[in-house]
Design an enzyme around this catalytic site. Structure first.
Site, mmCIF file in Angstrom:
data_model
loop_
_atom_site.group_PDB
_atom_site.id
_atom_site.type_symbol
_atom_site.label_atom_id
_atom_site.label_comp_id
_atom_site.label_asym_id
_atom_site.label_seq_id
_atom_site.Cartn_x
_atom_site.Cartn_y
_atom_site.Cartn_z
ATOM 1 C CE1 TYR A 1 43.786 46.943 38.818
ATOM 2 C CE2 TYR A 1 45.723 46.003 37.351
ATOM 3 C CZ TYR A 1 44.128 45.876 37.562
ATOM 4 O OH TYR A 1 43.499 44.973 37.302
ATOM 5 C CE LYS B 1 41.514 48.471 36.516
ATOM 6 N NZ LYS B 1 41.939 47.590 35.507
#
Length: 307
Positions: free
Chosen positions: A139, A167
């Site tokens: 992330y 992400k």
């Protein structure tokens, strides 16, 4: 492992965590929200992420949320568990619970507040990869960590055994696209907005999807991707325009809320539709009447049914 070992794609939102008026975790409301999300045909979901206010939840609450979600939705959609923490050991402790609960993977950002070096960040992820029972989605959350993962570092991280996805919530479109084209054969890349650029990248370049927050527009958001995959570009543009109106009116370029915390905005949007958004927990503040009216006006213009 790499991108080919998982089937994650489409709209996989980071969902809210309902708290009641006293600030307690409301498991009944959580179960109702999960039921609604499943009925809206989401491609998956992330629990205990930034939108889920993991930072103000106790360990017992996070574990209860993981187990509740797994018991209700395992095998029905992609389930990713936010395992953000200051140490790799803490992240792994949540990963173990997620694996037992039937989750498909974990989502982990670099340690917040710490601002680690690239070597420290690599060592953090390597320890998790070496010991995680589940595949990992990195992330890149610049706003929350003050770290924007460089492409050379992402290339190193992609060599780790359990890393299969990214992400990429960076405010730099140039860096996002540069990373996508360099890594798309190795990692599933999430972060494509529902604007013309995102539409083109999903349709023509194999973009994987979006881990957008909240899912407050219900099936309209996963159906954006469904329409692209079905070749119905007119429908995709229509649905994408709805999401982009929401993003322009509620959020800044770095994905922070324009007039309140993102979590408070999403919960207000759910509550206004009669859905179990619940309350935010301190240190976050609820929206005031004027701020709530902004959310109400946007939803009304988007054709959402309000209570």
């Amino acid at each position: 492992m790499d991108r080919h070992d998982v089937d994650w794609k489409g709209y996989i939102p980071a969902i809210t965590t309902p708290f009641d008026a006293s600030g307690a975790y409301d498991q009944e409301a959580q179960a109702a929200l999960l039921e609604w999300l499943h009925g809206e045909r989401l491609h998956g979901l992330v629990v205990a992420g930034t939108t889920g206010e993991w930072f103000s939840m106790t360990r017992a609450e996070r574990e209860a949320q993981i187990r509740l979600t797994g018991a209700q939705l395992k095998g029905k959609m992609t389930l990713l568990c936010g395992c953000n923490a200051y140490t790799a050991q803490d992240s792994l402790s949540y990963a173990e619970v997620a694996a037992e609960a039937g989750f498909d993977g974990i989502l982990v950002c670099p340690p917040p507040y710490v601002v680690p070096t690239e070597d420290e960040t690599f060592a953090f992820y390597k320890e998790i990869s070496d010991n995680s029972p589940l595949p990992i989605c990195i992330y890149n959350w610049t706003r929350g960590t003050n770290v924007d993962l460089s492409l050379p570092l992402i290339e190193r991280l992609a060599d780790l055994e359990k890393v299969v996805a990214l992400k990429n919530s960076t405010p730099s479109l140039r860096n996002f696209l540069k990373t996508f084209f360099a890594m798309r054969d190795r990692l599933r890349i999430f972060g494509f907005g529902m604007d013309p650029i995102g539409t083109s990248m999903v349709k023509n370049e194999g973009g994987d999807g979006l881990m957008g927050a909240g899912a407050v527009l219900g099936s309209d958001q996963p159906d954006f991707f469904n329409a692209i995959w079905a070749g119905d570009m007119e429908k995709a543009r229509e649905l994408g325009d709805k999401d982009m109106i929401l993003m322009r009116e509620w959020f800044a370029a770095d994905y922070g809320g324009k007039f309140g915390a993102a979590q408070a905005i999403f919960k207000t949007a759910l509550n206004l539709q009669g859905l179990p958004g619940g309350h935010v927990r301190a240190p976050l503040l609820p929206l005031n009447e004027e701020q709530t009216d902004i959310v109400r006006d946007t939803l009304t213009r988007l054709g959402r049914k309000l209570v």
